[in-house]
Design a protein around this motif. Structure first.
Motif, short mmCIF file in Angstrom:
data_model
loop_
_atom_site.label_atom_id
_atom_site.label_comp_id
_atom_site.label_asym_id
_atom_site.label_seq_id
_atom_site.Cartn_x
_atom_site.Cartn_y
_atom_site.Cartn_z
N ASP A 199 -21.34 19.54 -18.04
CA ASP A 199 -21.52 20.69 -17.16
C ASP A 199 -20.77 20.52 -15.83
O ASP A 199 -21.37 20.50 -14.76
CB ASP A 199 -23.02 20.93 -16.90
N ILE A 200 -19.45 20.38 -15.93
CA ILE A 200 -18.61 20.19 -14.75
C ILE A 200 -17.97 21.53 -14.37
O ILE A 200 -17.07 22.01 -15.06
CB ILE A 200 -17.52 19.14 -15.00
N GLU A 201 -18.46 22.14 -13.31
CA GLU A 201 -17.91 23.42 -12.88
C GLU A 201 -16.51 23.21 -12.30
O GLU A 201 -16.22 22.19 -11.68
CB GLU A 201 -18.83 24.07 -11.84
N GLY A 202 -15.64 24.20 -12.53
CA GLY A 202 -14.30 24.14 -11.97
C GLY A 202 -13.31 23.39 -12.83
O GLY A 202 -12.22 23.05 -12.36
N VAL A 217 -35.84 24.66 -15.74
CA VAL A 217 -35.15 24.56 -14.46
C VAL A 217 -33.66 24.31 -14.70
O VAL A 217 -33.28 23.61 -15.64
CB VAL A 217 -35.74 23.40 -13.62
N VAL A 218 -32.84 24.88 -13.81
CA VAL A 218 -31.41 24.61 -13.81
C VAL A 218 -31.03 24.13 -12.41
O VAL A 218 -31.49 24.70 -11.41
CB VAL A 218 -30.59 25.86 -14.18
N PHE A 219 -30.20 23.09 -12.31
CA PHE A 219 -29.75 22.56 -11.02
C PHE A 219 -28.29 22.91 -10.79
O PHE A 219 -27.48 22.94 -11.72
CB PHE A 219 -29.92 21.04 -10.99
N THR A 220 -27.95 23.16 -9.53
CA THR A 220 -26.56 23.37 -9.15
C THR A 220 -26.35 22.85 -7.73
O THR A 220 -27.30 22.80 -6.93
CB THR A 220 -26.18 24.86 -9.23
N GLY A 221 -25.12 22.47 -7.41
CA GLY A 221 -24.83 21.96 -6.07
C GLY A 221 -25.26 20.52 -5.89
O GLY A 221 -25.76 19.86 -6.80
N SER A 222 -25.05 20.03 -4.67
CA SER A 222 -25.38 18.64 -4.34
C SER A 222 -26.82 18.54 -3.84
O SER A 222 -27.21 19.22 -2.90
CB SER A 222 -24.42 18.13 -3.25
N THR A 256 -32.14 22.63 -18.27
CA THR A 256 -30.99 23.11 -19.02
C THR A 256 -29.77 23.19 -18.12
O THR A 256 -29.88 23.15 -16.88
CB THR A 256 -31.26 24.48 -19.64
N SER A 257 -28.60 23.34 -18.74
CA SER A 257 -27.36 23.35 -17.96
C SER A 257 -26.90 24.75 -17.60
O SER A 257 -26.00 24.91 -16.78
CB SER A 257 -26.26 22.64 -18.75
N SER A 258 -27.49 25.78 -18.20
CA SER A 258 -27.06 27.14 -17.90
C SER A 258 -28.27 28.05 -17.69
O SER A 258 -29.35 27.81 -18.23
CB SER A 258 -26.19 27.68 -19.04
N VAL A 259 -28.07 29.08 -16.89
CA VAL A 259 -29.13 30.03 -16.56
C VAL A 259 -29.23 31.09 -17.65
O VAL A 259 -28.22 31.62 -18.11
CB VAL A 259 -28.83 30.71 -15.20
N SER A 260 -30.45 31.38 -18.05
CA SER A 260 -30.70 32.44 -19.03
C SER A 260 -31.97 33.17 -18.64
O SER A 260 -32.60 32.86 -17.62
CB SER A 260 -30.86 31.84 -20.43
N GLY A 299 -28.62 23.16 -4.43
CA GLY A 299 -28.36 22.25 -3.33
C GLY A 299 -27.20 22.75 -2.49
O GLY A 299 -26.88 23.95 -2.49
N GLU A 300 -26.52 21.86 -1.79
CA GLU A 300 -25.37 22.25 -0.98
C GLU A 300 -24.18 22.55 -1.88
O GLU A 300 -24.00 21.95 -2.93
CB GLU A 300 -25.02 21.13 0.00
N ASP A 301 -23.37 23.52 -1.46
CA ASP A 301 -22.18 23.95 -2.20
C ASP A 301 -22.51 24.26 -3.66
O ASP A 301 -21.92 23.70 -4.59
CB ASP A 301 -21.09 22.86 -2.16
N PRO A 302 -23.46 25.17 -3.90
CA PRO A 302 -23.84 25.49 -5.28
C PRO A 302 -22.72 26.23 -6.01
O PRO A 302 -21.88 26.90 -5.38
CB PRO A 302 -25.06 26.39 -5.11
N GLY A 303 -22.70 26.11 -7.33
CA GLY A 303 -21.71 26.81 -8.12
C GLY A 303 -21.94 28.31 -8.10
O GLY A 303 -23.07 28.78 -8.22
N ARG A 304 -20.85 29.05 -7.92
CA ARG A 304 -20.97 30.51 -7.82
C ARG A 304 -21.46 31.12 -9.13
O ARG A 304 -22.26 32.05 -9.13
CB ARG A 304 -19.62 31.11 -7.46
N SER A 305 -20.97 30.61 -10.28
CA SER A 305 -21.31 31.23 -11.55
C SER A 305 -22.81 31.17 -11.84
O SER A 305 -23.39 32.12 -12.33
CB SER A 305 -20.53 30.57 -12.69
N LYS A 306 -23.43 30.04 -11.50
CA LYS A 306 -24.87 29.94 -11.75
C LYS A 306 -25.66 30.84 -10.83
O LYS A 306 -26.68 31.43 -11.23
CB LYS A 306 -25.32 28.47 -11.60
N ARG A 307 -25.21 30.98 -9.58
CA ARG A 307 -25.89 31.92 -8.67
C ARG A 307 -25.76 33.35 -9.20
O ARG A 307 -26.73 34.12 -9.18
CB ARG A 307 -25.28 31.83 -7.26
#
Length: 719
Positions: A492-495, A641-646, A666-670, A679-687
Motif C-alpha cells: 500500500d505505497i501511495e504515489g 480501520v484504515v490508516f493514512t499519513g505519518s 484494511t488498506s483501502s476505504v470502503s 496522520g500528517e501528510d495523509p494520502g489524498r485518495s484515501k481522504r
C-alpha cells in the motif's frame, strides 16, 4: 426518463423481534451450554437475519452490518446446525455448495422459454409496432392503448427459477426452450437469488432471470486466475456460462455470479385457508410485476422504462447504448415488450418467439481485419501472452489495433499467423480478442518463442500457458513486480503507480525490487514531474513499509498462487519469514488452502536465485516482515480501520496493534470502513474515498481517545 418502482416494507426479519438484524451481538455462548430447543430457536432467528442481510447486501446494495459481523452470524448458524443436526433444506448455509454432481440432468420447463425476434435497425422496431397494433385491432382492442416496457437485454445465461410456497425449489438453464440442464444446486449458491422469498408470494412462482458475472468481479476473478497461472475467461458471458455448468456447486459458490430477474413464467396462488397468508393475484401488467419482484426480494434491473410510443422505445435503446460501457454488466441491446397481459395473450406466440416482444440489438462488436504482426508480452508472474498487431479497424465505435491471442495453445487451435484475415471481438472493457481466422493467408501457425523476448531466459510450457523462467531478473517481470509491491492489498505505497514505476526504471533508479529503498529525495526531485514534496512523500511512504506484516510482505512479493487469503494462512502457520523460506513442499501442503500445485509454485518461486536475491536485498535494506504471535484480544472487535499519513507509529505497527485487539485493519476505504485515521501528510485518495463513502476521519488524538474508551492504549509502545 427511466422510471422507478416503490419498494416493499416486507422483510425477512423484523429488527424489533430479531436481535441479529441491527447491531447484532456476536459474543455467543458455547454450544454445549445450549439446550436443543434454545439452539433451534437461535438458529431460526439467525436464518431469518442472514436472509435479510443477504437481501440488503446483494439486492439493495445497502448492507446493515459490516462483513465481519455477517461472517460471525453465518459461522454461528453453521455451528448450531452441525452441533444439533438441525435441518438445513432452506437454510442460507446451503449456499456454500453441496456434494459434486456426476452430471447435469435434463428437466422440462414449467412454461416455454422462447427466444425473441431481433434486429439492429430502427425500421424493424417500427414494423414490430405496426404488427402489434394490427394484431390488437383484429382482436377487438384499441391499438392506441398499447404501452411498452423497455428493459436491458442482458448478455448472460438465461435461467428458470422456481419457488414453491416462497421457498427456492429448482433452477434450470434455458436449453432448447422446452427443457434445460438442472442447475438447482449451482444457482442455490448465488447470493442474489433468495433461498426464501419475502412477503406473501404465490404458492408457485416461476421466474426467468439472467445469470451473469459483473464486470468488476469478472476482472478481479480473471486477475486471480492469472495470478495462479490459470487460463482467464475471454469475457463475462463465457465466465457465467462456464461457472453455471460446473458439476461442483462449491466451485460455483466461490465465483462472483449474480442474477437479474425480468419475467414471470408461472404464477399460481393455490388454495389458502382463512388462517393462511393471502398471496396477491398476478398483476395485469408487466410493469406492475416489477413491484411484485421488489416485494418478494427478487433482484431486477433498475434501468427500465414504460413508454406509449415506439419512437420513445427507440430513444430508450439509443440512451442505453450510450451508457452501456458505464454499466457493471454486459448488455447487447434492449427488449421492448407489450405491457398489458391481456394484450399479450391476444397477440400470442409463434412456435419460437412471442409476437408481443422484440429485441432491438446494438450493432455487433465484431469486425474483420489483417494480422500485421504478433508480439509476446511478459506479465508479472512471467506468463507470456501473445498479442496480435492489427491493421486498425473500427469495432463498435472504437478503433482496435491490438487483440490478445491468450496463449500458445490458442494460437495452435486457431492456426493463426501474420498475414491472416481474422475476426475481432470487443465488448465493453474486455480486451479485444481473436475468436477465429476468417481467411488463411499464411503458412502454418505462429511459432512461439523458446526464450523470453525480454531477458532471453528459457520459456517453460505449463499446459496451455508459457512462462519466462527469469524471475525478478527479467526487467518486464520486475517492473510489474514493483507495481504489485505497491498495491493496496500488498504494501500500500501511495504515489507509486505504473507510470512512475516505468519512469524510475527508465531513469536507471530501480533495477531490482530492493532498489526502491535506496531512493532519495534528491534522486526523485531531479525527475520530470516530481517536486520536493512528492519526492519526500514517496520516501516517507517507503520508510513506513520497512516492517510490514508478514502476510502483506508475502502478498507484495507476488508469489504465484498466493493472494491475500493464502498469504495470511502462510503467515499464521509459519510465523516468520525464515521458517517459510525453509519450509519444504510437505510443510507447505499442510497449510489450509495450499494444495500440491500451490505448494510447488511457492517452492519454485522461493528457490529461484533472482527471487531469493531480491528477498535478501530487501532485508539488507532494513525491510523485515514482523513475526506473527497469534494472540489477539477482542476490545476492538467489529471495528474496521484504515490508516493514512505519518503517525507516531509506523503503519505496520498501527495495523498490527489494532488487529491484536480484534479490529480489522484494511488498506483501502470502503463502505464497511468505520474510521479513516489520518496522520500528517495523509494520502489524498484515501481522504477522497472517505468523503465519498461517508466514513468519519479521525486525527491521531481523536483515535487515541476512541481506543482509550475501549481500554486500548495508543500509541502501541505505551502499553
Amino acid at each position: 426518463m427511466t422510471s422507478a418502482h416503490s419498494g416493499s416494507s416486507a422483510r425477512h426479519a423484523d429488527p424489533d423481534e430479531n436481535p441479529y438484524v441491527e447491531a447484532p451481538p456476536t459474543d455467543f455462548e458455547p454450544v454445549d451450554e445450549l439446550s436443543a430447543e434454545d439452539a433451534a430457536g437461535q438458529a431460526s432467528l439467525l436464518r431469518s437475519a442472514v436472509r435479510e442481510h443477504d437481501h440488503r447486501y446483494y439486492v439493495e446494495a445497502d448492507p446493515l452490518v459490516p462483513d465481519e459481523t455477517y461472517d460471525r452470524l453465518f459461522a454461528r448458524l453453521e455451528e448450531l446446525e452441525e452441533a444439533f443436526d438441525l435441518p438445513t433444506e432452506d437454510s442460507p448455509t446451503r449456499r456454500v455448495g453441496g456434494a459434486p454432481l456426476d452430471e447435469l440432468e435434463t428437466v422440462e420447463h414449467v412454461a416455454p422459454m422462447r427466444s425473441i425476434d431481433n434486429a439492429t435497425e430502427a425500421d424493424a422496431v417500427r414494423e414490430f409496432d405496426e404488427r402489434v397494433r394490427r394484431g390488437l385491432s383484429a382482436n377487438g382492442f384499441d391499438p392506441d392503448d398499447v404501452a411498452y416496457v423497455c428493459e436491458p437485454k442482458f448478455d448472460g445465461l438465461s435461467v428458470e427459477v422456481i419457488y414453491e410456497d416462497g421457498v427456492y425449489a429448482r433452477a434450470a438453464t434455458r436449453g432448447d426452450g422446452t427443457e434445460g440442464d438442472d442447475v438447482t444446486e449451482q444457482v442455490r449458491t448465488v447470493r442474489s437469488v433468495p433461498g426464501k422469498l419475502r412477503g406473501d408470494p404465490p404458492a408457485t412462482l416461476a421466474v426467468r432471470g439472467e445469470a451473469y458475472m459483473p464486470r468488476d468481479a469478472f476482472e478481479a476473478y480473471n486477475e486471480a486466475l492469472i495470478e495462479r497461472g490459470e487460463e482467464p475467461f475471454a469475457n463475462p458471458r463465457n465466465a457465467a456460462a462456464g461457472t453455471l455448468r460446473q458439476l461442483d456447486p462449491a466451485v460455483v459458490a466461490e465465483r462472483p455470479l449474480d442474477v437479474f430477474f425480468f419475467d414471470v413464467l408461472v404464477w399460481e396462488t393455490g388454495d389458502s385457508g382463512e388462517s393462511e397468508p393471502n398471496p396477491p393475484e398476478r398483476p395485469d401488467a408487466h410493469w406492475d410485476e416489477f413491484d411484485a419482484f421488489d416485494a418478494f426480494g427478487l433482484r431486477r434491473a433498475s434501468r427500465v422504462d414504460r413508454v406509449g410510443d415506439v419512437e420513445d422505445a427507440i430513444d430508450y435503446r439509443d440512451r442505453l447504448m450510450a451508457e452501456r460501457d458505464d454499466l457493471n454488466y454486459e448488455i447487447d441491446g434492449v427488449v421492448i415488450a407489450v405491457d398489458d397481459r391481456a394484450h399479450r395473450e391476444a397477440l400470442g406466440s409463434t412456435s419460437r418467439a412471442p409476437r408481443w416482444a422484440f429485441a432491438y440489438k446494438f450493432p455487433p462488436r465484431t469486425a474483420t481485419t489483417t494480422v500485421e504482426g504478433i508480439t509476446v508480452q511478459v506479465g508479472r508472474t512471467g506468463r507470456l501472452t501473445p498479442v496480435a498487431e492489427l491493421d486498425p479497424v473500427d469495432v463498435g465505435g472504437v478503433t482496435v489495433s491490438r487483440a490478445t491471442l491468450h496463449n500458445p495453445a490458442e494460437i495452435e487451435a486457431l492456426g493463426v499467423n501474420v498475414g491472416d484475415h481474422v475476426r475481432i471481438y470487443r465488448a465493453g472493457d474486455v480486451i479485444p480478442y481473436v475468436p477465429e481466422v476468417v481467411e488463411k493467408r499464411s503458412e502454418g501457425a505462429y511459432e512461439f518463442p523458446e526464450t523470453c523476448p525480454i531477458c532471453d531466459a528459457p520459456v517453460e510450457r505449463d499446459g496451455p500457458l508459457a512462462f519466462c523462467t527469469g524471475g525478478l531478473g527479467c526487467s518486464a517481470q520486475l517492473e510489474r513486480a514493483v507495481e504489485h509491491w505497491a498495491r493496496r492489498d500488498a504494501l500500500d505505497i501511495e504515489g507509486l503507480g505504473p507510470e512512475r514505476v516505468e519512469q524510475l526504471r527508465e531513469a536507471g533508479l530501480v533495477e531490482s525490487l530492493p532498489d526502491l529503498y535506496d531512493l532519495t529525495v534528491e534522486d526523485l526531485a531531479a525527475l520530470e514531474g516530481w517536486g520536493e514534496t512528492s519526492a519526500a512523500n514517496l520516501v516517507a511512504e517507503l520508510e513506513a513499509t520497512k516492517e510490514p506484516p508478514l502476510d502483506a510482505f508475502l502478498a507484495g512479493l507476488g508469489v504465484p498462487d498466493v493472494g491475500a487469503t493464502t498469504a495470511r494462512a502462510l503467515a499464521a502457520e509459519f510465523g516468520d519469514l525464515d521458517a517459510l523460506l525453509d519450509a519444504d513442499e510437505a510443510a507447505l501442503r499442510a497449510v489450509d488452502d495450499v494444495g500440491p500445485e500451490v505448494a510447488g509454485s511457492i517452492r519454485t518461486f522461493l528457490d529461484n536465485e533472482e527471487n531469493r536475491a531480491a528477498i535478501e536485498g530487501l532485508r539488507e535494506r532494513g525491510v523485515g516482515p514482523e513475526s506473527v504471535d497469534g494472540e489477539t484480544g477482542d476490545a476492538l472487535d467489529g471495528l474496521t480501520v484504515v490508516f493514512t499519513g505519518s503517525l507516531s507509529a509506523t503503519r505496520s505497527e498501527a495495523q498490527a496493534h489494532v488487529e491484536a485487539h480484534g479490529a480489522n485493519a484494511t488498506s483501502s476505504v470502503s463502505g464497511n470502513t468505520d474510521y479513516l485515521v489520518a496522520g500528517e501528510d495523509p494520502g489524498r485518495s484515501k481522504r477522497e474515498d472517505a468523503d465519498g463513502e461517508g466514513v468519519p476521519v479521525l486525527d491521531e488524538d481523536a483515535f487515541a481517545d476512541l481506543l482509550g474508551e475501549r481500554g486500548v492504549a495508543w500509541p502501541p509502545e505505551s502499553e
